[in-house]
Design an enzyme around this catalytic site. Structure first.
Site, mmCIF file in Angstrom:
data_model
loop_
_atom_site.group_PDB
_atom_site.id
_atom_site.type_symbol
_atom_site.label_atom_id
_atom_site.label_comp_id
_atom_site.label_asym_id
_atom_site.label_seq_id
_atom_site.Cartn_x
_atom_site.Cartn_y
_atom_site.Cartn_z
ATOM 1 C CG ASN A 44 -0.403 0.658 2.424
ATOM 2 O OD1 ASN A 44 -0.511 1.874 2.596
ATOM 3 N ND2 ASN A 44 0.252 -0.135 3.275
ATOM 4 C CG PHE B 235 -0.606 9.215 7.020
ATOM 5 C CD1 PHE B 235 -0.504 7.855 7.262
ATOM 6 C CD2 PHE B 235 0.401 10.048 7.513
ATOM 7 C CE1 PHE B 235 0.566 7.322 7.968
ATOM 8 C CE2 PHE B 235 1.481 9.527 8.227
ATOM 9 C CZ PHE B 235 1.565 8.167 8.448
ATOM 10 C CB SER C 262 3.680 5.766 7.055
ATOM 11 O OG SER C 262 3.246 5.759 5.708
ATOM 12 C CG ASN D 85 2.946 4.624 1.720
ATOM 13 O OD1 ASN D 85 3.760 4.315 0.860
ATOM 14 N ND2 ASN D 85 2.297 3.740 2.442
ATOM 15 C CB THR D 86 3.896 10.848 4.832
ATOM 16 O OG1 THR D 86 2.529 10.488 4.951
ATOM 17 C CG2 THR D 86 4.042 12.353 5.026
ATOM 18 C CE LYS E 45 2.844 0.503 12.801
ATOM 19 N NZ LYS E 45 1.437 0.290 12.416
ATOM 20 C CG ASN F 11 4.311 1.388 9.396
ATOM 21 O OD1 ASN F 11 3.631 0.933 8.469
ATOM 22 N ND2 ASN F 11 4.005 2.506 10.021
HETATM 23 C C1 LIG Z 1 -3.533 -0.995 3.635
HETATM 24 C C2 LIG Z 1 -2.706 -0.696 4.847
HETATM 25 C C3 LIG Z 1 -2.780 0.536 5.456
HETATM 26 C C4 LIG Z 1 -1.998 0.829 6.568
HETATM 27 N N1 LIG Z 1 -2.106 2.052 7.170
HETATM 28 C C5 LIG Z 1 -1.383 2.311 8.278
HETATM 29 C C6 LIG Z 1 -1.514 3.548 8.951
HETATM 30 O O1 LIG Z 1 -2.310 4.405 8.574
HETATM 31 N N2 LIG Z 1 -0.729 3.764 10.042
HETATM 32 C C7 LIG Z 1 0.155 2.830 10.528
HETATM 33 O O2 LIG Z 1 0.815 3.076 11.522
HETATM 34 N N3 LIG Z 1 0.266 1.643 9.910
HETATM 35 C C8 LIG Z 1 -0.471 1.357 8.817
HETATM 36 N N4 LIG Z 1 -0.342 0.145 8.206
HETATM 37 C C9 LIG Z 1 0.651 -0.816 8.743
HETATM 38 C C10 LIG Z 1 0.036 -1.821 9.703
HETATM 39 O O3 LIG Z 1 -0.517 -1.181 10.839
HETATM 40 C C11 LIG Z 1 1.097 -2.828 10.166
HETATM 41 O O4 LIG Z 1 2.085 -2.147 10.902
HETATM 42 C C12 LIG Z 1 1.753 -3.550 8.995
HETATM 43 O O5 LIG Z 1 0.816 -3.820 7.981
HETATM 44 C C13 LIG Z 1 2.404 -4.866 9.427
HETATM 45 O O6 LIG Z 1 1.441 -5.713 10.005
HETATM 46 P P1 LIG Z 1 0.685 -6.897 9.200
HETATM 47 O O7 LIG Z 1 1.748 -7.741 8.554
HETATM 48 O O8 LIG Z 1 -0.113 -7.644 10.244
HETATM 49 O O9 LIG Z 1 -0.202 -6.250 8.192
HETATM 50 C C14 LIG Z 1 -1.115 -0.154 7.094
HETATM 51 C C15 LIG Z 1 -1.058 -1.410 6.486
HETATM 52 C C16 LIG Z 1 -1.824 -1.701 5.382
HETATM 53 C C17 LIG Z 1 -1.740 -3.070 4.764
#
Ligand SMILES: Cc1cc2nc3c(=O)[nH]c(=O)nc-3n(C[C@H](O)[C@H](O)[C@H](O)COP(=O)(O)O)c2cc1C
Length: 355
Positions: A116, A120, A180, A182-183, A213, A242
């Site tokens: 992704n 934000f 993140s 993405n910013t 985080k 993350n």
């Molecule tokens: C589509 C998507 C959007 C995410 N948006 C955020 C976010 O807004 N803020 C954040 O801290 N992490 C975000 N994450 C990261 C997740 O919170 C997590 O840290 C990361 O996906 C690893 O965990 P997982 O393997 O269980 O998905 C996002 C992940 C995905 C897949």
């Protein structure tokens, strides 16, 4: 089994659209007490061995929803009924913003992963504050805050402090998200000289527990520096990790064509677990560690608990695993705790690292 068939159908639809639909269905299914209560009785962790008190809050079970799924806190009453011990909403930013252009979410089915670059997208800290003030959730709700895209890096501390002022009083805990991909420039804020004023400003604004985080792409030295800073500034803990910007070892072809973004799920699991063990050895007796990244089943969850995590989170595992995901992990953890002769979850935390 049933979810596997359903997932095949769901996966025919574009990822962000299906996310919106499924989330709407989940909210509708849990909007009224007549459905929410029985669902909760079926899915929520009830074995007392799973319960713990972490930064002064009671968690019925350690498995939570990771940030990003419920960015604007529209489902704060949904997550407890779906079996999560808690949920982290956000990331929200001080000002509302649209995020990156679509498409910005992709599936990597052969890796059971997601990709992704949402950027934000959210309705802003003020809107989330209204949501949280309106509803009384059944489980702890953490709030994850990020920097507004148009705010220059040198004003980041003020931006985070603004979100903290609005949300600190309403959150069970706050997470400062500097990880993140993405910013633009956000992950640069993980450098301790940039991070220090941000964390200090947030801490000064609230008495709510504050965590930071971090990204799985940090070097070991950077991880150590952030851990030491978190202790020095009196933070409650660290959320690791993350998504990753690494593309190593992926089975799904064509990922390079997606452009920039972060990968979640199994491809991040090894580094996430490794960083957890490193953090636990360094600061485990002083900080709460929340482990996230590639947790798919109870084996993964048990590994993270015994490696030092007091709480766990998942996003991608939930998407691929379905509505019983949290319950399956809680049930599996309870079995392992009983089999191992542990009286409480807290007794198992870090046992594999300490020995
Ligand atoms: C589509 C998507 C959007 C995410 N948006 C955020 C976010 O807004 N803020 C954040 O801290 N992490 C975000 N994450 C990261 C997740 O919170 C997590 O840290 C990361 O996906 C690893 O965990 P997982 O393997 O269980 O998905 C996002 C992940 C995905 C897949």
């Amino acid at each position: 089994m049933i979810y596997r068939a359903l997932r095949r159908a769901l996966f025919l639809v574009a990822p962000e659209r299906i996310h919106t639909w499924v989330f709407a269905v989940l909210r509708a299914a849990t909007a009224l007490a007549v459905t929410r209560r029985p669902l909760g009785r079926w899915l929520a962790p009830r074995d007392p061995v799973l319960a713990s008190t972490v930064f002064g809050l009671r968690f019925a079970g350690p498995v939570g929803l990771a940030a990003g799924f419920d960015k604007d806190g529209r489902g704060v009453r949904t997550w407890g009924a779906l079996g999560f011990g808690y949920a982290e909403v956000g990331t929200v930013t001080a000002q509302a913003q649209p995020g990156n252009p679509k498409p910005r979410m992709f599936r990597l089915p052969e890796d059971r992963a997601l990709f992704n670059r949402m950027g934000f997208n959210n309705h802003g800290a003020g809107e989330l504050a209204i949501q949280l003030a309106r509803h009384t959730p059944e489980v702890p709700i953490g709030v994850n805050i990020g920097k507004t895209k148009v705010t220059p890096a040198e004003h980041a501390a003020t931006d985070y402090a603004e979100s903290t002022r609005l949300l600190g009083p309403l959150a069970s805990y706050l997470v400062v998200n500097v990880s993140s991909p993405n910013t633009p420039g956000l992950r640069g804020l993980q450098a301790v000289e940039s991070l220090r004023p941000i964390l200090a400003a947030v801490r000064a604004e609230t008495t709510t527990p504050v965590l930071v985080k971090i990204a799985p792409d940090l070097s070991d030295q950077e991880v150590d520096e952030i851990a030491d800073l978190a202790v020095e500034l009196g933070l409650a803990g660290i959320v690791a990790t993350n998504t990753t910007v690494s593309r190593d070892g992926l089975a799904t072809p064509g990922v390079d064509e997606f452009g920039v973004g972060g990968i979640s799920g199994p491809p991040v699991a090894r580094r996430s677990a490794e960083m957890l063990r490193r953090l636990y050895r360094r600061v485990g007796d002083r900080l709460v560690l929340i482990s996230v990244g590639g947790i798919e089943d109870a084996d993964d969850a048990w590994d993270r608990i015994t490696s030092g995590a007091s709480l766990l989170q998942g996003y991608t595992g939930f998407v691929y695993g379905g509505g019983l995901w949290a319950k399956r992990i809680h049930d599996g953890l309870a079995r392992r705790l009983h089999d191992g002769g542990f009286a409480t979850l807290a007794d198992a935390v870090g046992t594999a690292v300490r020995d």
